[in-house]
Design an enzyme around this catalytic site. Sequence first.
Site, PDB file in Angstrom:
ATOM      1  N   HIS A 196     -42.409 -28.608 -14.638  1.00  0.00           N
ATOM      2  CA  HIS A 196     -43.662 -28.051 -14.139  1.00  0.00           C
ATOM      3  C   HIS A 196     -44.821 -28.900 -14.637  1.00  0.00           C
ATOM      4  O   HIS A 196     -44.891 -29.238 -15.827  1.00  0.00           O
ATOM      5  CB  HIS A 196     -43.826 -26.606 -14.628  1.00  0.00           C
ATOM      6  CG  HIS A 196     -45.144 -25.995 -14.260  1.00  0.00           C
ATOM      7  ND1 HIS A 196     -46.066 -25.575 -15.191  1.00  0.00           N
ATOM      8  CD2 HIS A 196     -45.705 -25.740 -13.049  1.00  0.00           C
ATOM      9  CE1 HIS A 196     -47.132 -25.086 -14.572  1.00  0.00           C
ATOM     10  NE2 HIS A 196     -46.928 -25.175 -13.275  1.00  0.00           N
ATOM     11  N   SER A 197     -45.713 -29.284 -13.727  1.00  0.00           N
ATOM     12  CA  SER A 197     -46.928 -30.007 -14.087  1.00  0.00           C
ATOM     13  C   SER A 197     -46.576 -31.312 -14.807  1.00  0.00           C
ATOM     14  O   SER A 197     -45.822 -32.132 -14.286  1.00  0.00           O
ATOM     15  CB  SER A 197     -47.821 -29.099 -14.938  1.00  0.00           C
ATOM     16  OG  SER A 197     -49.086 -29.667 -15.130  1.00  0.00           O
ATOM     17  N   LEU A 198     -47.111 -31.508 -16.013  1.00  0.00           N
ATOM     18  CA  LEU A 198     -46.845 -32.740 -16.754  1.00  0.00           C
ATOM     19  C   LEU A 198     -45.363 -32.898 -17.065  1.00  0.00           C
ATOM     20  O   LEU A 198     -44.861 -34.020 -17.164  1.00  0.00           O
ATOM     21  CB  LEU A 198     -47.658 -32.752 -18.050  1.00  0.00           C
ATOM     22  CG  LEU A 198     -47.520 -33.989 -18.941  1.00  0.00           C
ATOM     23  CD1 LEU A 198     -48.026 -35.234 -18.235  1.00  0.00           C
ATOM     24  CD2 LEU A 198     -48.264 -33.790 -20.260  1.00  0.00           C
ATOM     25  N   SER A 247     -42.928 -32.464 -15.124  1.00  0.00           N
ATOM     26  CA  SER A 247     -42.268 -33.180 -14.023  1.00  0.00           C
ATOM     27  C   SER A 247     -42.499 -34.682 -14.130  1.00  0.00           C
ATOM     28  O   SER A 247     -41.606 -35.475 -13.805  1.00  0.00           O
ATOM     29  CB  SER A 247     -42.787 -32.658 -12.682  1.00  0.00           C
ATOM     30  OG  SER A 247     -44.184 -32.903 -12.550  1.00  0.00           O
ATOM     31  N   PHE A 275     -42.384 -28.929  -9.856  1.00  0.00           N
ATOM     32  CA  PHE A 275     -43.266 -27.832  -9.463  1.00  0.00           C
ATOM     33  C   PHE A 275     -44.707 -28.187  -9.823  1.00  0.00           C
ATOM     34  O   PHE A 275     -45.004 -28.470 -10.991  1.00  0.00           O
ATOM     35  CB  PHE A 275     -42.879 -26.528 -10.178  1.00  0.00           C
ATOM     36  CG  PHE A 275     -41.439 -26.143 -10.022  1.00  0.00           C
ATOM     37  CD1 PHE A 275     -40.798 -26.276  -8.803  1.00  0.00           C
ATOM     38  CD2 PHE A 275     -40.716 -25.647 -11.091  1.00  0.00           C
ATOM     39  CE1 PHE A 275     -39.473 -25.924  -8.653  1.00  0.00           C
ATOM     40  CE2 PHE A 275     -39.391 -25.288 -10.953  1.00  0.00           C
ATOM     41  CZ  PHE A 275     -38.766 -25.428  -9.733  1.00  0.00           C
TER      42      PHE A 275
END
Length: 712
Positions: free
Chosen positions: A350-352, A354, A506
């Site tokens: 999720h976010s960073l 990923s 995500f």
Amino acid sequence: MSSVESHQEQLSQSDPSPSPNSCSSFELIDMDAGSLYEPVSPHWFYCKIIDSKETWIPFNSEDSQQLEEAYGSGKDCNGRVVPTDGGRYDVHMGERMRYAVYWDELASEVRRCTWFYKGDKDNKYVPYSESFSQVLEETYMLAVTLDEWKKKLESPNREIIILHNPKLMVHYQPVAGSDEWGSTPTEQGRPRTVKRGVENISVDIHCGEPLQIDHLVFVVHGIGPACDLRFRSIVQCVNDFRSVSLNLLQTHFKKAQENQQIGRVEFLPVNWHSPLHSTGVDVDLQRITLPSINRLRHFTNDTILDVFFYNSPTYCQTIVDTVVSEMNRIYTLFLQRNPDFKGGVSIAGHSLGSLILFDILTNQKDSLGDIDSEKDLLNIVMDQGDTLTLEEDLKKLQLSEFFNIFEKEKVDKEALALCTDRDLQEMGIPLGPRRKILNYFRTRKNSTGINRPTLWSASGVNIPKESELCSSTDGTRNEEYLDVGIGQVSVKYPRLIYKPEIFFAFGSPIGMFLTVRGLKRIDPNYRFPTCKGFFNIYHPFDPVAYRIEPMVVPEVEFEPMLIPHHKGRKRMHLELREGLTRMSMDLKNNLLGSLRMAWKSFTRASYPALQSSETAEESEAEPEPSSEKPSDVNTEETSVAVKEEVLTINVGMLNGGQRIDYVLQEKPIESFNEYLFALQSHLCYWESEDTVLLVLKEIYQTQGIFLDQPLQ
């Protein structure tokens, strides 16, 4: 007696359970009670600290039954350990404590519960201690057997419990100084309701999780210790994600479950924030942080600075080492606890998180199959660098006979890494050894950074691909791309001990970071060395999310794939919007066509009457193609035509030839104000049924299992 009756009236108003209000009802209960006694059914609970308050949560029915069987086995419980919650927690029976298996978490108290009282500030029931519950049960049994009620007990902390009858039992708290003033316990405050057995209290008890685990997914969080608007940890958010997946398996994979084809997907969190901030960096930051707006600065230091930490070579190394070592550790522990597991492994970020996983995957080696034993596989934690000589490398590839050729041509390892298939062919090396050598040095170059003077090129960068070095027939290389790795030059990317099947991102900023690093295009033939699939999932209003497909196919504009609603239809407001758009386009096309026909008839040259009759059919047929042509062109701009085009567009091999970008459908309330729901949309994935269903669908498709009904 009047005080007891008044308390009975209060309880009848505050508690929904029926209570007697007359002497006849008392007599009726007393007459039948002696023959109705049955031992109470215990249920096991554990205590969690939620919002600085103790909350007792029941185990699911299967776990509670296992704990009760262990309790009643007659064996010594001091060393007995019972796995619960799908194997993610262990209950130590002797200690009556519950410990997390895969991550760090405060231990929770466990209790065998039979009697409960209602709490002060909410309607949740609190269990009595096991010893006092036993005293209550013995007193209740005597009262029922002897038909003698209005029993009074005093708990160890001087609280008074009065059993008026089987339906009316109350609990009084002591008041400070009550003994000095001589007041009796029945006159102190409002009584609490007492209940016997878990079936008499309002609490949700789940059935449990399937024992069979089909697939394992590691979930890596983004910036900061909190992952949603309720400031919950990654463990709590992944628990929600897992719960949604269990519900969707029952509703959308019902046939496969009934046929016992599937069990469940296990999601395990990976935490890198805590190890990063335990390095002492917080103390260093606090020294230089200004004292003003303290809360905002603390929030910035604890969350937003994680992005800068990842861009720092020193702390980037700490982050990637933590993520890979945690995933390897959890995977090894998971295999030890689930020796029969035969499923695959995927990863999600999720976010960073990923971006971290993306950089790790692009710097993996695809030579896991060369490892002889599982023991050696599990012992690999980090790549220690390129320490072998050229002769040793060739010996490892069983190609030692070609060392003399390279020695004669004065080709060392660095020169060999620059050789093409044409160069090796001119040296007289056969096709098979050429492929082995090129593949070996390509993977080593990607992971260790051999011959990488610059990371990115302003004119266009090639993410390394297998076909570039191996499929060239004329020895020429595509100058549009450069053969370089991805990530930071000074960072050594550790090695995963497994090959992930799918990578789910995500709300991912991967596209933005690659662009900032100087990457303008991803080679359509590129794929992760060890991972086959890649799905970039995002909410349309997510301010952190960026697309990937335009970097693969920059010359074509097309929409991302719309994720179907989990109920099998498009959201109503989106259908209405598309219908209005289509209607306006049709009106526009028809109007333009009519105006064009009128203008041509107005400007048409005059013909003699005889000629007009001869060419009447031609003149009538002529405007039709002209009016249809612009109509057809404009129609291609409609959403229907775009969808047909999207289905056939080639977005490269990063996801095995499938589409990469997938966008969620916003909710009707979110469409009223995009900015108002921007932050929420970045944190919506944990409880999004559409997101979870896409993940489950893609995972089970690799096993040949599909949804009961394909979503539209």
